[in-house]
Design an enzyme around this catalytic site. Sequence first.
Site, mmCIF file in Angstrom:
data_model
loop_
_atom_site.group_PDB
_atom_site.id
_atom_site.type_symbol
_atom_site.label_atom_id
_atom_site.label_comp_id
_atom_site.label_asym_id
_atom_site.label_seq_id
_atom_site.Cartn_x
_atom_site.Cartn_y
_atom_site.Cartn_z
ATOM 1 N N GLY A 206 0.830 -1.212 0.000
ATOM 2 C CA GLY A 206 0.000 0.000 0.000
ATOM 3 C C GLY A 206 0.852 1.244 0.000
ATOM 4 O O GLY A 206 2.064 1.167 -0.231
ATOM 5 N N ASN A 207 0.224 2.379 0.235
ATOM 6 C CA ASN A 207 1.000 3.614 0.328
ATOM 7 C C ASN A 207 0.365 4.530 1.371
ATOM 8 O O ASN A 207 -0.654 4.183 1.969
ATOM 9 C CB ASN A 207 1.119 4.280 -1.046
ATOM 10 C CG ASN A 207 -0.242 4.641 -1.607
ATOM 11 O OD1 ASN A 207 -0.982 5.423 -1.044
ATOM 12 N ND2 ASN A 207 -0.588 4.035 -2.747
ATOM 13 N N ARG A 208 0.980 5.669 1.604
ATOM 14 C CA ARG A 208 0.592 6.503 2.742
ATOM 15 C C ARG A 208 -0.521 7.497 2.427
ATOM 16 O O ARG A 208 -0.819 8.358 3.239
ATOM 17 C CB ARG A 208 1.820 7.242 3.265
ATOM 18 C CG ARG A 208 2.872 6.278 3.771
ATOM 19 C CD ARG A 208 4.153 6.996 4.139
ATOM 20 N NE ARG A 208 3.924 8.005 5.155
ATOM 21 C CZ ARG A 208 4.807 8.917 5.503
ATOM 22 N NH1 ARG A 208 5.965 8.961 4.912
ATOM 23 N NH2 ARG A 208 4.525 9.796 6.435
ATOM 24 N N SER A 209 -1.152 7.400 1.270
ATOM 25 C CA SER A 209 -2.220 8.352 0.951
ATOM 26 C C SER A 209 -3.401 8.199 1.917
ATOM 27 O O SER A 209 -3.856 7.079 2.175
ATOM 28 C CB SER A 209 -2.707 8.118 -0.480
ATOM 29 O OG SER A 209 -3.835 8.911 -0.717
ATOM 30 N N ALA A 273 -3.462 7.959 -5.119
ATOM 31 C CA ALA A 273 -2.069 7.498 -5.201
ATOM 32 C C ALA A 273 -2.134 6.061 -5.723
ATOM 33 O O ALA A 273 -2.484 5.130 -4.987
ATOM 34 C CB ALA A 273 -1.425 7.550 -3.830
#
Length: 412
Positions: A206-209, A273
């Site tokens: 995943g990512n930090r968005s 993102a």
Amino acid sequence: MRIVLGVGGGIAAYKVASLLRLFTEAGHNVTVIPTEAATRFVGTATWEALSGNPVSNSVFDGVHQVNHVRLGHEADLVVIAPATADLLARAATGQAGDLLTNTLLMAHGPVLFAPAMHTEMWQHPATQANVETLRSRGAAVLEPATGRLTGADSGPGRLPEPEAIFDAAIALVQGQTDFQLPLAGRTVTISAGGTREPLDPVRFLGNRSSGKQGVALAVAARNAGATVRLLAAHMEVPPPPGVEVVPVETALQLREAALATAGDSDVFIMSAAVADFRPAVVSDTKIKKRDDSADPVITLVRNPDILQELVEVRNAAGPSGQHRLIVGFAAETGDSQGDVLAYAEAKLQRKGCDLLVVNHVGSDKVFGQDTNSVVILSRSGSGPQEASGTKAEVSAAIISRIGDELNHLALN
Ligand code: C5P
């Protein structure tokens, strides 16, 4: 200035308390005249306390002050919100059965109606004829906002947000007549949050968005009168009311949803993102740690660039695509080879979108924060525009710029 705020008998009357607050905090003297039905939604005490003025809708209260003549005569501005179908009809036919309709007949200054009702009532030929009549006599009638109505359905008929009515009222007093909500009648699709790319049934990349920027954009677009669709990847904030939500998880699901909705979107904002890569293989079962074999190695494959594909699809659509606007986001860092804006400019050209909203990112910047600072780059040739503040303020600036670009497209 002296303002008469007429409140119609609709559920949106509760939002008008905020509108009243905006007027009084801006230093205006407001007399509220609720219809009898309006007081069944919000009581007289609320209007009196918030306005600091006595409240009545009877021509027989304070008769010695001749209120039925005086209030309209003295008002610098009359605002009717929510303007219900009934109130529009009574105003259009010049009725004078209560203090509010008397005041409308006596109004010397500008009059602004902010309608709110169910879509079918708004679209009914009777209501539309009444609106035409009022406009032909010089009254300003806002288009209702589009979105979730009182029940489960949605469509045009929502009361525009108090800030939008306030802005329209001030614009009207300043002599501007072109104040319709900038995105009225437009459909805006916004992707938000971060995609999650599964490795196995329990793990993902995943990512930090946080989705906060995308949600703030959805609110700003809704407040600007647009029909808003949110393609929601993983978000840490709930989607706002009044927008259609299409949940997605992976980049491929987002791509599918984006391509399915691109055709009827006047504006497409890719603020999600999107993972550039996904695991080449998704295990059906949880990947186990084993002492008897080597640790797993994850092979990644590239995800399609959705933004670029949206531009290709739009460009291939011929004339029907010409008035669609596509907006990308870029989270950039500078390095020894170039600065943030140089990289962003190259990205704008490469992706071919119309606007690129550029964030300067560091590990502590942007993601999950409530404030933001961006530069908006345009392919139409106008110079970079900076916007900073809360994500709501930045979003309002982006949406306002989108409104300008749409007007520019319509002229060409
Ligand atoms: O190339 P980069 O990831 O920096 O571009 C960011 C922009 O492209 C954002 O608008 C993002 O939503 C979009 N994007 C996309 N598909 C991808 C990666 C990014 O649409 N696979």
